[in-house]
Every structure is written in C-alpha cells, then in structure tokens.
Design a protein around this motif. Structure first.
Motif, PDB file in Angstrom:
ATOM      1  N   ARG A   1       0.464  -1.444  -0.198  1.00  0.00           N
ATOM      2  CA  ARG A   1      -0.469  -0.087  -0.532  1.00  0.00           C
ATOM      3  C   ARG A   1       0.802   1.248   0.294  1.00  0.00           C
ATOM      4  O   ARG A   1       0.939   2.201  -0.949  1.00  0.00           O
ATOM      5  CB  ARG A   1      -0.838  -0.518   1.314  1.00  0.00           C
ATOM      6  CG  ARG A   1      -1.676   0.718   1.405  1.00  0.00           C
ATOM      7  CD  ARG A   1      -2.651   0.995   2.677  1.00  0.00           C
ATOM      8  NE  ARG A   1      -1.749   2.438   3.789  1.00  0.00           N
ATOM      9  CZ  ARG A   1      -0.877   3.164   3.137  1.00  0.00           C
ATOM     10  NH1 ARG A   1      -1.275   3.801   2.538  1.00  0.00           N
ATOM     11  NH2 ARG A   1       0.046   3.686   4.423  1.00  0.00           N
ATOM     12  N   ARG A   2       2.194   1.030   0.802  1.00  0.00           N
ATOM     13  CA  ARG A   2       2.671   2.453   1.248  1.00  0.00           C
ATOM     14  C   ARG A   2       3.336   2.931  -0.181  1.00  0.00           C
ATOM     15  O   ARG A   2       3.743   3.696  -0.748  1.00  0.00           O
ATOM     16  CB  ARG A   2       3.344   1.903   2.152  1.00  0.00           C
ATOM     17  CG  ARG A   2       4.702   3.421   2.439  1.00  0.00           C
ATOM     18  CD  ARG A   2       4.446   4.315   2.120  1.00  0.00           C
ATOM     19  NE  ARG A   2       5.103   5.977   1.880  1.00  0.00           N
ATOM     20  CZ  ARG A   2       5.530   7.147   1.873  1.00  0.00           C
ATOM     21  NH1 ARG A   2       3.850   7.114   1.757  1.00  0.00           N
ATOM     22  NH2 ARG A   2       6.368   7.510   1.973  1.00  0.00           N
ATOM     23  N   ASN A   3       3.877   1.679  -1.006  1.00  0.00           N
ATOM     24  CA  ASN A   3       4.707   1.819  -2.347  1.00  0.00           C
ATOM     25  C   ASN A   3       3.747   2.513  -3.682  1.00  0.00           C
ATOM     26  O   ASN A   3       4.436   3.242  -4.249  1.00  0.00           O
ATOM     27  CB  ASN A   3       5.474   1.074  -2.681  1.00  0.00           C
ATOM     28  CG  ASN A   3       7.108   0.370  -1.957  1.00  0.00           C
ATOM     29  OD1 ASN A   3       8.209   1.131  -2.052  1.00  0.00           O
ATOM     30  ND2 ASN A   3       6.916   0.127  -0.850  1.00  0.00           N
ATOM     31  N   ARG A   4       2.675   2.100  -3.773  1.00  0.00           N
ATOM     32  CA  ARG A   4       1.410   2.202  -4.443  1.00  0.00           C
ATOM     33  C   ARG A   4       1.417   3.768  -4.299  1.00  0.00           C
ATOM     34  O   ARG A   4       0.822   4.234  -5.238  1.00  0.00           O
ATOM     35  CB  ARG A   4       0.256   0.945  -3.657  1.00  0.00           C
ATOM     36  CG  ARG A   4      -0.725   1.818  -4.972  1.00  0.00           C
ATOM     37  CD  ARG A   4      -0.344   1.275  -6.466  1.00  0.00           C
ATOM     38  NE  ARG A   4      -1.387   1.838  -7.442  1.00  0.00           N
ATOM     39  CZ  ARG A   4      -1.318   3.069  -7.952  1.00  0.00           C
ATOM     40  NH1 ARG A   4      -0.616   3.969  -7.634  1.00  0.00           N
ATOM     41  NH2 ARG A   4      -2.099   3.587  -8.933  1.00  0.00           N
ATOM     42  N   GLU A   5       1.552   4.044  -2.555  1.00  0.00           N
ATOM     43  CA  GLU A   5       1.110   5.498  -2.464  1.00  0.00           C
ATOM     44  C   GLU A   5       2.372   6.334  -3.361  1.00  0.00           C
ATOM     45  O   GLU A   5       2.149   7.563  -4.010  1.00  0.00           O
ATOM     46  CB  GLU A   5       1.014   6.031  -1.265  1.00  0.00           C
ATOM     47  CG  GLU A   5       1.162   6.971  -0.179  1.00  0.00           C
ATOM     48  CD  GLU A   5       0.508   7.318   0.728  1.00  0.00           C
ATOM     49  OE1 GLU A   5       1.582   6.749   1.261  1.00  0.00           O
ATOM     50  OE2 GLU A   5      -0.399   6.833   1.420  1.00  0.00           O
ATOM     51  N   VAL A   6       3.696   5.022  -2.737  1.00  0.00           N
ATOM     52  CA  VAL A   6       4.944   6.417  -3.802  1.00  0.00           C
ATOM     53  C   VAL A   6       4.489   6.729  -5.313  1.00  0.00           C
ATOM     54  O   VAL A   6       5.123   7.324  -5.145  1.00  0.00           O
ATOM     55  CB  VAL A   6       5.934   5.664  -2.816  1.00  0.00           C
ATOM     56  CG1 VAL A   6       7.401   6.899  -3.846  1.00  0.00           C
ATOM     57  CG2 VAL A   6       6.284   5.853  -1.348  1.00  0.00           C
ATOM     58  N   ALA A   7       4.357   5.130  -6.051  1.00  0.00           N
ATOM     59  CA  ALA A   7       3.736   5.144  -6.828  1.00  0.00           C
ATOM     60  C   ALA A   7       3.899   6.006  -7.826  1.00  0.00           C
ATOM     61  O   ALA A   7       3.708   6.192  -8.784  1.00  0.00           O
ATOM     62  CB  ALA A   7       4.115   3.780  -7.030  1.00  0.00           C
ATOM     63  N   ALA A   8       2.354   7.152  -6.682  1.00  0.00           N
ATOM     64  CA  ALA A   8       1.109   7.196  -7.643  1.00  0.00           C
ATOM     65  C   ALA A   8       1.914   8.755  -8.245  1.00  0.00           C
ATOM     66  O   ALA A   8       1.689  10.024  -9.226  1.00  0.00           O
ATOM     67  CB  ALA A   8       0.684   7.972  -6.923  1.00  0.00           C
ATOM     68  N   ALA A   9       3.526   9.980  -7.844  1.00  0.00           N
ATOM     69  CA  ALA A   9       4.197  10.223  -8.187  1.00  0.00           C
ATOM     70  C   ALA A   9       4.739  10.221  -9.294  1.00  0.00           C
ATOM     71  O   ALA A   9       5.205  11.588 -10.452  1.00  0.00           O
ATOM     72  CB  ALA A   9       5.043  10.816  -7.335  1.00  0.00           C
ATOM     73  N   ALA A  10       5.001   8.780 -10.075  1.00  0.00           N
ATOM     74  CA  ALA A  10       5.488   8.798 -11.459  1.00  0.00           C
ATOM     75  C   ALA A  10       4.286   8.729 -12.201  1.00  0.00           C
ATOM     76  O   ALA A  10       4.396   8.747 -13.605  1.00  0.00           O
ATOM     77  CB  ALA A  10       6.587   8.009 -11.260  1.00  0.00           C
ATOM     78  N   LEU A  11       3.057   8.023 -12.097  1.00  0.00           N
ATOM     79  CA  LEU A  11       2.036   7.898 -12.526  1.00  0.00           C
ATOM     80  C   LEU A  11       1.105   9.541 -13.353  1.00  0.00           C
ATOM     81  O   LEU A  11       0.165   9.087 -13.055  1.00  0.00           O
ATOM     82  CB  LEU A  11       1.044   6.731 -12.636  1.00  0.00           C
ATOM     83  CG  LEU A  11       2.100   5.658 -11.942  1.00  0.00           C
ATOM     84  CD1 LEU A  11       0.844   4.584 -11.059  1.00  0.00           C
ATOM     85  CD2 LEU A  11       1.932   5.020 -12.690  1.00  0.00           C
ATOM     86  N   ARG A  12       1.609   9.728 -14.067  1.00  0.00           N
ATOM     87  CA  ARG A  12       1.223  10.950 -14.510  1.00  0.00           C
ATOM     88  C   ARG A  12       1.814  11.284 -16.193  1.00  0.00           C
ATOM     89  O   ARG A  12       2.699  10.676 -16.414  1.00  0.00           O
ATOM     90  CB  ARG A  12       1.654  12.184 -14.202  1.00  0.00           C
ATOM     91  CG  ARG A  12       3.502  12.747 -14.586  1.00  0.00           C
ATOM     92  CD  ARG A  12       4.597  12.102 -13.458  1.00  0.00           C
ATOM     93  NE  ARG A  12       5.925  12.678 -14.528  1.00  0.00           N
ATOM     94  CZ  ARG A  12       6.168  11.958 -15.177  1.00  0.00           C
ATOM     95  NH1 ARG A  12       6.619  10.593 -15.291  1.00  0.00           N
ATOM     96  NH2 ARG A  12       7.722  12.012 -15.297  1.00  0.00           N
TER      97      ARG A  12
ATOM     98  N   VAL B   1       9.553  11.722  -8.504  1.00  0.00           N
ATOM     99  CA  VAL B   1       9.335  10.822  -9.649  1.00  0.00           C
ATOM    100  C   VAL B   1       9.710   9.281  -9.686  1.00  0.00           C
ATOM    101  O   VAL B   1       9.518   8.475  -9.802  1.00  0.00           O
ATOM    102  CB  VAL B   1       8.911  11.634 -11.086  1.00  0.00           C
ATOM    103  CG1 VAL B   1       8.644  10.934 -12.257  1.00  0.00           C
ATOM    104  CG2 VAL B   1       7.563  12.504 -11.200  1.00  0.00           C
ATOM    105  N   ILE B   2      11.460  10.350  -9.677  1.00  0.00           N
ATOM    106  CA  ILE B   2      12.047   8.484  -9.593  1.00  0.00           C
ATOM    107  C   ILE B   2      12.110   8.232  -8.743  1.00  0.00           C
ATOM    108  O   ILE B   2      12.293   7.267  -8.723  1.00  0.00           O
ATOM    109  CB  ILE B   2      13.442  10.016  -9.702  1.00  0.00           C
ATOM    110  CG1 ILE B   2      14.570   9.935 -10.538  1.00  0.00           C
ATOM    111  CG2 ILE B   2      14.727   8.353  -9.665  1.00  0.00           C
ATOM    112  CD1 ILE B   2      15.100  11.158 -10.614  1.00  0.00           C
ATOM    113  N   ARG B   3      11.575   8.365  -7.471  1.00  0.00           N
ATOM    114  CA  ARG B   3      11.280   8.158  -6.190  1.00  0.00           C
ATOM    115  C   ARG B   3       9.941   6.762  -6.854  1.00  0.00           C
ATOM    116  O   ARG B   3       9.827   5.001  -5.976  1.00  0.00           O
ATOM    117  CB  ARG B   3      10.916   7.774  -4.752  1.00  0.00           C
ATOM    118  CG  ARG B   3      12.090   9.159  -4.095  1.00  0.00           C
ATOM    119  CD  ARG B   3      11.751   9.392  -2.880  1.00  0.00           C
ATOM    120  NE  ARG B   3      13.077  10.573  -1.983  1.00  0.00           N
ATOM    121  CZ  ARG B   3      13.563  10.975  -1.715  1.00  0.00           C
ATOM    122  NH1 ARG B   3      12.123  12.208  -2.493  1.00  0.00           N
ATOM    123  NH2 ARG B   3      14.580  12.074  -1.724  1.00  0.00           N
ATOM    124  N   GLY B   4       8.903   7.448  -7.334  1.00  0.00           N
ATOM    125  CA  GLY B   4       7.960   6.642  -7.290  1.00  0.00           C
ATOM    126  C   GLY B   4       8.001   5.096  -8.182  1.00  0.00           C
ATOM    127  O   GLY B   4       7.874   4.897  -8.420  1.00  0.00           O
TER     128      GLY B   4
END
Length: 250
Positions: A133-144, A211-214
């Motif tokens: 869940r936490r990583n899916r949250e972080v991933a959101a920054a890249a999904l743009r 975004v890189i972290r995402g």
C-alpha cells in the motif's frame, strides 16, 4: 575461428539467453522483433554502443565493450563519481535525441499492470499489504503524463561500461522506445540511491526526484512476480524488496 576456452552463460531464461564466447556476445531471443529494435536503436542512439558483428533471425552477435560495469543491483557501486556523471551526461544526450519510431507502454497500461501486480503480491502473501500500500502511494508521483523521450527502457547499471571516469558503451537496447526519461534515471539508481546526486551532476538537476522515487516503487512492484517466476530472487539484499522497504522510511 580463434579458439576459446569456454562459453559463459551470461543470462538465460525462457524468453532469451546471452552467451559470451571470447570477446563476442551472442544473444538468442524467442522474439526476433526485440533484436530488430536493439540493432536499430544502437544505430540511432547518440551514445557509445557495442559493434554489431552479425545478425540472423533470433540471433545477434555483438563485440565486447571494454571496461567494468557501472554497478550491479544488490551491491554498492564502486565506480567513481566522475563515471556516474559521464553516464548521466550520455543519458541526457539520449533523452534529447530525435525520437525512435517505437512507442513504449502508455500510462494507462502501466497503471493497470501496477494494480494487477500489487494485488498478486498481497493475495499470494509475497509482501505485507501495508508495504505494498505504501509503495503504491509513492508510485503515484510517477504515474502522470510525460513528454516522450528517446529512452533505453532498461538502464540497469550493469548495462553501462566505464573505465575510470570515461563511459565506454551502453548495452542491451531491446526495450528502447519513446518513454519517460525519469524512468530511465530511476532504473539506473534502483538500489543505488546514494549515487543519484552523482548521476544528476552529469545529467542535470532539473528533475523531480519524487518522480524518480515513484518509479523505484513502480519498477520494484511490477518486476517482482516476473523475477520470482524466472528463478531470480527480489529479496536478495539490496534488491527490489529492499527498495520497497526503504520507502517505509521516507
């Protein structure tokens, strides 16, 4: 033909295999289209690439690139800051080059794949639900939406070969396509987060690190099932699962 002592299996799984015979690398791929992309991408890329020795259906032979790999996932990179900067400068040239004719996965497809893999990781007890869940949250920054760039598509540190502070060549271009430049940077620094500043010294700092972290999270979540099913272990120290655990500390 010059005699050699042995044939080294560099990597082998059900989709493709790479063998080293002396100073020649022979790639065998079940999908010849990937080899076609690799040859054309190397011809188009404004960075050093291996010499193509010969090409036949499903088989490609390339010359060895001198030097040492920039790094390897699971092991801290010992390459110099200058080598990382040289790699970053080369990747910047690639990203600013004219676009190749192939388009990589789109945003909608990547989101769908990510959600599918997150569900699989939790349903099969591979990773704790809270970690996913936490990583899916972080991933959101890249999904743009992103501006398409000429991307390598699989810029692992082991695909860069350097001597001292000099970049000798970049290998394995079968995933090259129009894509997100920051995904390339994320793959380069996956498991090598402490070298991001060195990379950006050559690439330029006008990037969104969030975004890189995402993309670190996206890459680790989506690759895990494939790695497990092909005999690799994403829970090896310093590899994908450790990258995901690090996001709990951000």
């Amino acid at each position: 033909m010059t005699a050699v002592d042995e044939v080294e299996v560099v990597v082998a799984h059900s989709e493709r295999a790479t063998l080293r015979v002396g100073d020649v690398f022979v790639k065998v791929d079940g999908n010849p289209g990937r080899l076609d992309v690799e040859v054309e991408a190397m011809a188009l890329a404004p960075v050093p690439t291996p010499e193509v020795l010969w090409r036949k259906p499903n088989v490609l032979a390339i010359a060895k690139v001198p030097g040492q790999a920039l790094g390897r996932l699971g092991t801290p990179s010992t390459a110099s800051a200058g080598a990382w900067a040289a790699a970053g400068a080369a990747v910047r040239r690639l990203h600013e080059a004219p676009l190749p004719p192939w388009v990589g996965p789109g945003l909608d497809d990547m989101v769908a794949e990510l959600d599918t893999e997150c569900e699989w990781l939790v349903a099969n007890g591979v990773l704790p639900a809270e970690l996913v869940r936490r990583n899916r949250e972080v991933a959101a920054a890249a999904l743009r939406p992103w501006k398409p760039a000429f991307t390598h598509g699989d810029l692992q540190t082991m695909h860069f070969f350097v001597s001292g502070d000099e970049l000798n060549g970049v290998i394995d271009w079968s995933e090259a396509a129009q894509g997100d430049a920051l995904l390339d940077l994320a793959v380069m620094t996956l498991g090598q987060e402490d070298r991001l500043d060195d990379l950006l010294a050559g690439y330029g700092t006008d990037v969104d690190v969030a975004v890189i972290r995402g993309w670190w999270s996206v890459r680790s979540l989506t690759a895990s099932r494939w790695l497990i099913e092909h005999g690799f272990d994403p829970d090896t120290p310093g590899c994908e699962f450790d990258v995901l655990r690090a996001r709990m500390r951000d």
